[in-house]
Scaffold this active site. Structure first.
Site, PDB file in Angstrom:
ATOM      1  CB  VAL A   9      -1.039  -0.165   1.100  1.00  0.00           C
ATOM      2  CG1 VAL A   9      -2.021  -0.985   1.010  1.00  0.00           C
ATOM      3  CG2 VAL A   9      -0.167  -0.219   2.415  1.00  0.00           C
ATOM      4  CB  SER A  10       0.573   4.518  -1.583  1.00  0.00           C
ATOM      5  OG  SER A  10       0.258   3.987  -2.758  1.00  0.00           O
ATOM      6  CB  THR A  11       0.023   6.175   2.954  1.00  0.00           C
ATOM      7  OG1 THR A  11      -1.205   5.824   3.343  1.00  0.00           O
ATOM      8  CG2 THR A  11       0.295   7.201   1.828  1.00  0.00           C
ATOM      9  CD  GLN A  14      -3.151   3.641   0.876  1.00  0.00           C
ATOM     10  OE1 GLN A  14      -2.095   3.317   0.662  1.00  0.00           O
ATOM     11  NE2 GLN A  14      -4.215   3.974   0.032  1.00  0.00           N
ATOM     12  CB  SER A  37       5.169   6.228  -2.732  1.00  0.00           C
ATOM     13  OG  SER A  37       4.979   6.358  -3.958  1.00  0.00           O
TER      14      SER A  37
END
Length: 196
Positions: A9-11, A14, A37
């Site tokens: 996941v990007s962050t 999440q 990211s």
């Protein structure tokens, strides 16, 4: 021969649960993950999975974007994994490099990527040729020295650097880079650090 999962996941805010559940359902015996990211080069979980994979293993991801930053990067990763004798399976796109269809799909993507690179090169060359025909060459546009002088005059009259630059339509970095008078230069240099 193992099925190894990778989730991302990007962050940090999440949640990885849905990806992890899907990877477990797909038969993954071990799962690596990242909360970072995809555009970042340093992904600890990705580095670990790449070290862990062995010939005959299959890397499972929920979708291709979890693994790669761009089409070019995807193709590079696929090539690297193929060199190690590792297959790839993407659940969402239903791509599996153990099948002829999956390999053909990736070959088509590679051809499209190559075509995009060539088209970009052709457009760049055409743009440079058109600029030369009009008497221009590549590089940064020349700064209007009159605007620099106007901004410096406004600054001298009591405007802040930001206000002066906004009025004449130049950037603050341009203002400092092209300051032309020695008078007050030390003061401007002190200001430069304050306004960035």
């Amino acid at each position: 021969m193992h099925r190894i999962g990778y989730a991302r996941v990007s962050t940090s805010g999440q949640n990885l649960d849905s990806q992890v559940d899907a990877l477990k359902a797909a038969g993954c015996t071990k799962i690596f993950s990242d909360k970072v990211s995809g555009v970042k080069e340093d992904r600890p979980g990705w580095n670990q999975v790449m070290e862990y994979l062995r010939e005959g293993d299959t890397l499972i991801i929920t979708e291709l974007s979890r693994m790669s930053r761009s089409l070019a990067h995807l193709l590079k990763v696929v090539q690297e994994l193929e060199g190690k004798g590792v297959k790839i399976e993407s659940l969402r796109e239903n791509i599996n490099t153990t099948t002829a269809t999956g390999r053909a799909f990736l070959s088509i993507m590679g051809a499209i990527n190559q075509m995009e690179r060539e088209l970009r090169a052709e457009r760049s060359a055409a743009g440079r040729e058109a600029a030369r025909a009009r008497g221009r060459s590549g590089g940064r546009p020349k700064i209007n020295q009159e605007k620099i002088k106007q901004a410096q005059s406004l600054f001298a009259a009591g405007y802040t650097v930001a206000e002066a630059c906004k009025v004449v339509g130049i950037g603050k970095r341009t203002f400092f880079r092209h300051r032309s008078t020695a008078k007050g230069q030390g003061y401007l240099e002190g200001l430069e650090g304050d306004i960035r």
